[in-house]
Design a protein around this motif. Structure first.
Motif, PDB file in Angstrom:
ATOM      1  N   GLU A  23      -1.774 -25.500  28.422  1.00  0.00           N
ATOM      2  CA  GLU A  23      -1.815 -26.767  29.145  1.00  0.00           C
ATOM      3  C   GLU A  23      -0.582 -26.993  30.016  1.00  0.00           C
ATOM      4  N   ILE A  24       0.347 -26.055  30.024  1.00  0.00           N
ATOM      5  CA  ILE A  24       1.589 -26.222  30.773  1.00  0.00           C
ATOM      6  C   ILE A  24       1.343 -26.074  32.268  1.00  0.00           C
ATOM      7  N   ASP A  25       1.960 -26.945  33.036  1.00  0.00           N
ATOM      8  CA  ASP A  25       1.914 -26.847  34.492  1.00  0.00           C
ATOM      9  C   ASP A  25       2.750 -25.636  34.919  1.00  0.00           C
ATOM     10  N   PRO A  26       2.169 -24.670  35.627  1.00  0.00           N
ATOM     11  CA  PRO A  26       2.917 -23.465  36.028  1.00  0.00           C
ATOM     12  C   PRO A  26       4.168 -23.776  36.847  1.00  0.00           C
ATOM     13  N   GLU A  27       4.114 -24.826  37.657  1.00  0.00           N
ATOM     14  CA  GLU A  27       5.271 -25.169  38.475  1.00  0.00           C
ATOM     15  C   GLU A  27       6.431 -25.668  37.616  1.00  0.00           C
ATOM     16  N   ILE A  28       6.107 -26.461  36.597  1.00  0.00           N
ATOM     17  CA  ILE A  28       7.156 -26.941  35.697  1.00  0.00           C
ATOM     18  C   ILE A  28       7.731 -25.775  34.902  1.00  0.00           C
ATOM     19  N   GLU A  29       6.866 -24.881  34.447  1.00  0.00           N
ATOM     20  CA  GLU A  29       7.343 -23.724  33.697  1.00  0.00           C
ATOM     21  C   GLU A  29       8.258 -22.854  34.555  1.00  0.00           C
ATOM     22  N   LYS A  30       7.905 -22.694  35.813  1.00  0.00           N
ATOM     23  CA  LYS A  30       8.745 -21.914  36.723  1.00  0.00           C
ATOM     24  C   LYS A  30      10.109 -22.571  36.886  1.00  0.00           C
ATOM     25  N   ARG A  31      10.118 -23.892  36.967  1.00  0.00           N
ATOM     26  CA  ARG A  31      11.377 -24.622  37.102  1.00  0.00           C
ATOM     27  C   ARG A  31      12.231 -24.480  35.845  1.00  0.00           C
ATOM     28  N   ALA A  53       9.496 -26.300  27.505  1.00  0.00           N
ATOM     29  CA  ALA A  53      10.281 -25.238  26.880  1.00  0.00           C
ATOM     30  C   ALA A  53       9.947 -25.117  25.396  1.00  0.00           C
ATOM     31  N   ARG A  54       9.709 -26.244  24.752  1.00  0.00           N
ATOM     32  CA  ARG A  54       9.350 -26.224  23.330  1.00  0.00           C
ATOM     33  C   ARG A  54       8.003 -25.533  23.126  1.00  0.00           C
ATOM     34  N   ALA A  55       7.043 -25.838  23.988  1.00  0.00           N
ATOM     35  CA  ALA A  55       5.731 -25.201  23.887  1.00  0.00           C
ATOM     36  C   ALA A  55       5.838 -23.695  24.092  1.00  0.00           C
ATOM     37  N   ARG A  56       6.707 -23.279  25.005  1.00  0.00           N
ATOM     38  CA  ARG A  56       6.935 -21.849  25.215  1.00  0.00           C
ATOM     39  C   ARG A  56       7.521 -21.207  23.958  1.00  0.00           C
TER      40      ARG A  56
END
Length: 293
Positions: free
Chosen positions: A41-49, A254-257
């Motif tokens: 469910e993570i937004d790829p753009e937020i994960e990239k940031r 980051a926690r979900a990762r």
């Protein structure tokens, strides 16, 4: 709808709704908020940031500390050229032992890397850096081969407690397929240190100090390491949730990762002896250890 209550945080699970988390605000009222998302469910753009911020803040710091470790362990060769051999009345065998004793403790105390699992990383890293920085600095004040042998031994103990645990620390922040590049960048600090260690030592010892040049070398290269211990204490995060450079939204991602990577959000504070035994029984680890020796 069923509700599971804790002191400050309630997890509300509905029959048909997604899990939500209710958090008490400053007025004591309970407000519902979405639970931490799953990795899908993570937004790829937020994960990239998030990944970019981790790259800017964590990898350079741990690599810089590793670079200092190699400068501090290898400057004994430059100190020898700068007059240490004559001042301490060293022969070839005595100098060789100064090199060997470091690796005796470095190998013998390899188990100290487990400290990364027990002690909060910022405390463990700062302690290791401070110890080998202090040892490196004190080398400037010794007057005998025996004292130098003792200091080189303790330097090996402090450095082995730091370096091998960094890939484990990085695994708190990066997924498996991201970890190789970051670990490689960290390890590249060692050969990088060797590229300019000689030139740096020449610059430090090229003047006319009031005391022995080799003592100046140990002093000038040891003191910055002690100062960097404070940097590690204040700026090395223990986990993504404690990274001050991440926003609250980014911490959730980051926690979900981290949960996807390790299956648990918290990985500090206890040793799983079963997993340790499984690791000791893994033949690949023994093969790698023998090859390294």
């Amino acid at each position: 709808m069923a509700s599971l209550h804790t002191n400050e945080r309630d997890v509300i699970v509905g029959d048909t709704e997604k899990p939500t988390t209710s958090i008490r605000n400053g007025h004591g009222d309970v407000e519902a908020a979405p639970a931490a998302p799953t990795y899908d469910e993570i937004d790829p753009e937020i994960e990239k940031r998030v990944r970019r911020k981790l790259d800017y803040h964590i990898v350079p710091l741990v690599a810089a500390l590793y670079l200092l470790a190699f400068l501090d362990r290898s400057n004994i060769g430059n100190a020898r050229i700068a007059g240490m051999e004559e001042d301490l009345d060293l022969d070839s065998a005595s100098y060789t032992w100064l090199l060997t004793i470091f690796y005796i403790s470095y190998i013998t105390f390899s188990f100290l890397a487990i400290g990364w699992k027990v002690v909060p990383p910022h405390i463990w890293a700062a302690g290791c850096v401070f110890c080998w920085g202090l040892v490196s600095t004190v080398q400037s004040a010794i007057h005998s081969w025996a004292a130098m042998m003792a200091l080189r031994f303790f330097m090996g103990v402090a450095e082995i407690a730091y370096g091998p645990g960094i890939p484990f620390l990085l695994s708190f922040f990066y997924l498996r397929h991201e970890l190789g590049l970051r670990a490689g960048l960290f390890l590249s600090a060692a050969p990088l240190a060797n590229t300019f260690a000689g030139a740096l030592a020449y610059g430090i010892t090229s003047g006319n100090p009031s005391f022995a040049k080799w003592r100046v070398l140990f002093l000038v290269e040891g003191l910055p390491t002690i100062l960097m211990a404070a940097v590690a204490w204040f700026f090395l995060p223990d986990s993504p949730e404690k990274a001050r450079f991440l926003t609250e939204e980014e911490k959730v991602v980051a926690r979900a990762r981290g949960v996807r990577q390790a299956g648990a959000a918290t990985r500090i504070g206890a040793i799983n002896w079963k997993e340790m035994l499984e690791g000791l029984m893994d033949l690949k680890g023994w093969i790698l250890g023998v090859r390294r020796v």
